[in-house]
Scaffold this active site. Structure first.
Site, short mmCIF file in Angstrom:
data_model
loop_
_atom_site.label_atom_id
_atom_site.label_comp_id
_atom_site.label_asym_id
_atom_site.label_seq_id
_atom_site.Cartn_x
_atom_site.Cartn_y
_atom_site.Cartn_z
N ARG A 8 1.25 -9.87 12.07
CA ARG A 8 2.49 -10.37 11.46
C ARG A 8 2.64 -11.88 11.63
O ARG A 8 3.08 -12.58 10.72
CB ARG A 8 3.71 -9.67 12.07
CG ARG A 8 3.99 -8.33 11.44
CD ARG A 8 5.10 -7.55 12.09
NE ARG A 8 5.04 -6.17 11.64
CZ ARG A 8 5.85 -5.65 10.72
NH1 ARG A 8 6.78 -6.36 10.16
NH2 ARG A 8 5.71 -4.39 10.36
N ASP A 18 0.89 -1.31 22.35
CA ASP A 18 1.95 -2.30 22.13
C ASP A 18 2.62 -2.24 20.75
O ASP A 18 3.15 -3.24 20.28
CB ASP A 18 1.35 -3.69 22.31
CG ASP A 18 0.13 -3.91 21.42
OD1 ASP A 18 -0.01 -3.18 20.42
OD2 ASP A 18 -0.68 -4.80 21.72
N HIS A 42 -4.75 -9.13 10.13
CA HIS A 42 -3.53 -8.48 9.63
C HIS A 42 -2.25 -8.87 10.36
O HIS A 42 -1.17 -8.50 9.94
CB HIS A 42 -3.68 -6.95 9.77
CG HIS A 42 -3.69 -6.48 11.21
ND1 HIS A 42 -4.82 -6.48 11.97
CD2 HIS A 42 -2.70 -6.04 12.02
CE1 HIS A 42 -4.54 -6.04 13.19
NE2 HIS A 42 -3.24 -5.77 13.25
N HIS A 96 -6.70 -4.46 5.51
CA HIS A 96 -5.55 -3.67 5.98
C HIS A 96 -4.64 -3.36 4.78
O HIS A 96 -4.54 -4.16 3.86
CB HIS A 96 -4.82 -4.53 7.02
CG HIS A 96 -3.76 -3.82 7.79
ND1 HIS A 96 -2.57 -3.43 7.24
CD2 HIS A 96 -3.71 -3.46 9.09
CE1 HIS A 96 -1.82 -2.85 8.17
NE2 HIS A 96 -2.49 -2.84 9.31
N GLU A 130 4.18 -7.56 19.54
CA GLU A 130 3.43 -6.73 20.49
C GLU A 130 3.64 -7.14 21.94
O GLU A 130 3.69 -6.28 22.83
CB GLU A 130 1.95 -6.75 20.14
CG GLU A 130 1.58 -5.98 18.87
CD GLU A 130 1.84 -6.76 17.59
OE1 GLU A 130 2.19 -7.97 17.66
OE2 GLU A 130 1.71 -6.17 16.50
N GLU A 172 -3.54 1.47 28.55
CA GLU A 172 -3.74 0.05 28.22
C GLU A 172 -2.52 -0.77 28.66
O GLU A 172 -1.96 -1.57 27.92
CB GLU A 172 -4.01 -0.14 26.72
CG GLU A 172 -4.74 -1.44 26.41
CD GLU A 172 -5.04 -1.61 24.93
OE1 GLU A 172 -6.06 -1.06 24.46
OE2 GLU A 172 -4.26 -2.28 24.23
C1 UD1 Z 1 0.95 -2.26 13.24
C2 UD1 Z 1 1.34 -2.71 14.66
C3 UD1 Z 1 0.32 -3.71 15.17
C4 UD1 Z 1 -1.09 -3.17 15.08
C5 UD1 Z 1 -1.36 -2.68 13.66
C6 UD1 Z 1 -2.70 -2.00 13.62
C7 UD1 Z 1 3.74 -2.85 15.13
C8 UD1 Z 1 4.93 -3.71 15.18
N1 UD1 Z 1 2.62 -3.41 14.62
O1 UD1 Z 1 1.00 -3.41 12.40
O2 UD1 Z 1 0.60 -3.98 16.53
O3 UD1 Z 1 -1.99 -4.22 15.37
O4 UD1 Z 1 -0.35 -1.72 13.28
O5 UD1 Z 1 -3.21 -1.93 12.35
O6 UD1 Z 1 3.80 -1.73 15.52
N2 UD1 Z 1 0.29 0.56 5.41
C9 UD1 Z 1 -0.14 1.52 4.51
N3 UD1 Z 1 -0.93 2.55 4.98
C10 UD1 Z 1 -1.29 2.67 6.27
C11 UD1 Z 1 -0.86 1.68 7.18
C12 UD1 Z 1 -0.06 0.64 6.73
O7 UD1 Z 1 0.15 1.45 3.33
O8 UD1 Z 1 -1.99 3.62 6.61
C13 UD1 Z 1 1.15 -0.56 4.91
C14 UD1 Z 1 2.58 -0.10 4.64
O9 UD1 Z 1 3.08 -0.78 3.53
C15 UD1 Z 1 3.31 -0.57 5.91
C16 UD1 Z 1 2.58 -1.88 6.19
O10 UD1 Z 1 1.21 -1.57 5.91
O11 UD1 Z 1 4.70 -0.75 5.69
C17 UD1 Z 1 2.71 -2.41 7.58
O12 UD1 Z 1 2.47 -1.39 8.56
P1 UD1 Z 1 3.10 -1.59 10.04
O13 UD1 Z 1 2.68 -0.44 10.89
O14 UD1 Z 1 4.56 -1.85 9.93
O15 UD1 Z 1 2.48 -2.93 10.52
P2 UD1 Z 1 0.97 -3.31 10.83
O16 UD1 Z 1 0.75 -4.68 10.37
O17 UD1 Z 1 0.06 -2.24 10.39
N1 UDP Z 2 -11.02 -0.36 12.49
C1 UDP Z 2 -11.32 0.70 11.64
N2 UDP Z 2 -11.44 0.44 10.29
C2 UDP Z 2 -11.26 -0.80 9.77
C3 UDP Z 2 -10.91 -1.86 10.66
C4 UDP Z 2 -10.79 -1.60 12.00
O1 UDP Z 2 -11.52 1.83 12.06
O2 UDP Z 2 -11.39 -0.96 8.56
C5 UDP Z 2 -10.87 -0.07 13.92
C6 UDP Z 2 -11.55 -0.98 14.92
O3 UDP Z 2 -12.84 -0.50 15.27
C7 UDP Z 2 -10.60 -0.97 16.11
C8 UDP Z 2 -9.25 -0.72 15.49
O4 UDP Z 2 -9.48 -0.23 14.18
O5 UDP Z 2 -10.88 0.13 16.96
C9 UDP Z 2 -8.43 -1.97 15.45
O6 UDP Z 2 -7.27 -1.71 14.74
P1 UDP Z 2 -6.37 -2.85 14.12
O7 UDP Z 2 -7.16 -4.09 13.94
O8 UDP Z 2 -5.68 -2.25 12.94
O9 UDP Z 2 -5.24 -3.04 15.24
P2 UDP Z 2 -5.16 -3.84 16.61
O10 UDP Z 2 -6.31 -3.46 17.46
O11 UDP Z 2 -5.10 -5.28 16.27
O12 UDP Z 2 -3.85 -3.41 17.19
#
Ligand code: UD1
Ligand code: UDP
Length: 363
Positions: free
Chosen positions: A204, A92, A202, A235, A128, A114
């Site tokens: 939004r 999602d 984490h 995160h 999502e 999924e």
């Molecule tokens: C995204 C997904 C969310 C998922 C989450 C998993 C969307 C809209 N959201 O949200 O569904 O639950 O990933 O974690 O697709 N960043 C880093 N390094 C990384 C990853 C992220 O620095 O490896 C920082 C960056 O500043 C980035 C911000 O996190 O701009 C947000 O990342 P983004 O993918 O936009 O949103 P998530 O909250 O991670």
């Molecule tokens: N996870 C990980 N390292 C972390 C936190 C979570 O590998 O520090 C794993 C966790 O086991 C799960 C996945 O990341 O499989 C969940 O990801 P996240 O919470 O970022 O996204 P969501 O599932 O909410 O989309």
């Protein structure tokens, strides 16, 4: 062609890629959008996956529009040149929806791993819920983790012959990661007689108040109970980082860590007393690990875990979070009931079922 971009998509696509490596019926092309960077690379390294294409899109504080448009425009040439027989997307995220619409523009069949999870609430989780609904509108073949997610798809009039109930590949991934003799440096900093709570948060929709309220509650409970410690791998979103450090810096028994490798995280989860999270994937893994979860959200698209008894929705209001934590810490019966629930997300063979379903679809 498997297209994904964030940590959770990678964790749940990895077992499918591994299964394809062992299956002569298929060849894989792995495309990562790089919506995440470090957090995605951690997973690729744990599962030893080398992508064929890396769009490398992540920007600090990226917007939903920038990710979506970046994925669509960068996938065009890859889809045109490689002409895959099917594109697989997962879950999602912005990557999921954008990759699906790109595949549609190229008239390539889309398989949604999924599929069928729903809250029916457009803004929760945001964005999502709509990413899933839009992806399911575009998809041709659906891999629903449970019969309940299949029923959701049937309610939307998707053809039953294209829906396969497979279980969730999150459970397959646990087979690769959870180890009996696991150890991690943070465990030597936690008193062995203390109860360890694992926290992640984490989303939004929680960034505007929810995160801070929950963190304050956690801080107060930890200060009240002498035998409780919290491990929180934070995160990398700058918003989450700032609030976590503002509330928890200098709180002795809360250990803030960088995001953990999947192997580390899932083994730490297996060693925890209970888990607090707004994550989707963690809600699926916890029943398999026998760990109660306080879900820091008002809705969940994982009602199977609630029905099984492992998950309890507590939302983000301070009073409810505190009450949920105290109940699990004080009431052994409640704890035992939640810890002994049965995992509703499959037997760990979802990847093989997905490959059989794709084969069946093309036959
Ligand atoms: C995204 C997904 C969310 C998922 C989450 C998993 C969307 C809209 N959201 O949200 O569904 O639950 O990933 O974690 O697709 N960043 C880093 N390094 C990384 C990853 C992220 O620095 O490896 C920082 C960056 O500043 C980035 C911000 O996190 O701009 C947000 O990342 P983004 O993918 O936009 O949103 P998530 O909250 O991670
Ligand atoms: N996870 C990980 N390292 C972390 C936190 C979570 O590998 O520090 C794993 C966790 O086991 C799960 C996945 O990341 O499989 C969940 O990801 P996240 O919470 O970022 O996204 P969501 O599932 O909410 O989309």
């Amino acid at each position: 062609m498997l297209i994904f971009g964030t940590r959770p998509e990678a964790i749940k696509m990895a077992p499918i890629i591994k299964a394809i490596y062992k299956d002569d019926r298929f060849e894989s092309v792995v495309v990562i959008t790089g919506q995440h960077r470090e957090m995605l690379d951690q997973v690729l390294s744990d599962f030893k996956i080398v992508p064929d294409y890396d769009l490398n899109l992540m920007k600090t504080s990226q917007t939903l529009s920038s990710i979506t448009t970046g994925v669509i425009s960068n996938l065009d040439n890859i889809l045109k040149n490689d002409e895959p027989d099917i594109v697989l997307v997962h879950g999602d995220t912005a990557t999921t929806f954008a990759a699906s619409i790109s595949a549609f523009y190229h008239q390539i069949p889309i398989g949604h791993v999924e599929a069928g999870l729903r809250t029916w609430n457009k803004y929760s989780p945001f964005p999502e819920e709509m990413n899933r609904q839009l992806t399911d509108t575009l998809a041709d073949i659906y891999f629903a983790p449970t019969t309940q997610s299949k029923d959701n798809l049937l309610l939307e009039n998707h053809a039953e012959e294209n829906i396969y109930v497979t279980g969730n590949t999150a459970i397959d991934a646990l087979r690769y990661t959870v180890q009996r003799d696991y150890n991690h440096a943070v465990l030597s900093n936690v008193d062995k007689n203390h109860r360890l709570i694992l926290l992640t948060m984490h989303r939004r929709e929680n960034q505007d108040g929810g995160l801070k309220d929950v963190f304050q509650s956690v801080k107060h409970v930890v200060q009240e109970y002498d035998d409780v410690e919290v491990v929180f791998p934070v995160h990398l979103s700058p918003v989450v980082q700032n609030i976590a450090h503002e509330v928890f810096d200098n709180v002795d028994k809360v250990h803030l860590l960088p995001p953990l490798n999947t192997i580390d995280f899932q083994n730490l989860a297996a060693k925890s007393y209970f888990i607090m999270t707004d994550s989707g994937g963690v809600q699926e893994e916890a029943p398999s690990l026998g760990k109660p979860v306080l879900v820091l959200r008002d809705t969940t698209e994982r009602p199977e875990g609630v029905a099984a008894g492992t998950l309890k929705l507590v939302g983000t209001h301070a009073d409810n979070v505190t009450e949920g934590m105290k109940l699990l810490l004080d009431d052994v019966d409640t704890y035992q009931k939640m810890a002994q629930a049965k995992n509703p997300y499959g037997d760990g063979n979802a990847s093989e079922k997905i490959l059989d379903a794709i084969h069946h679809y093309f036959e």
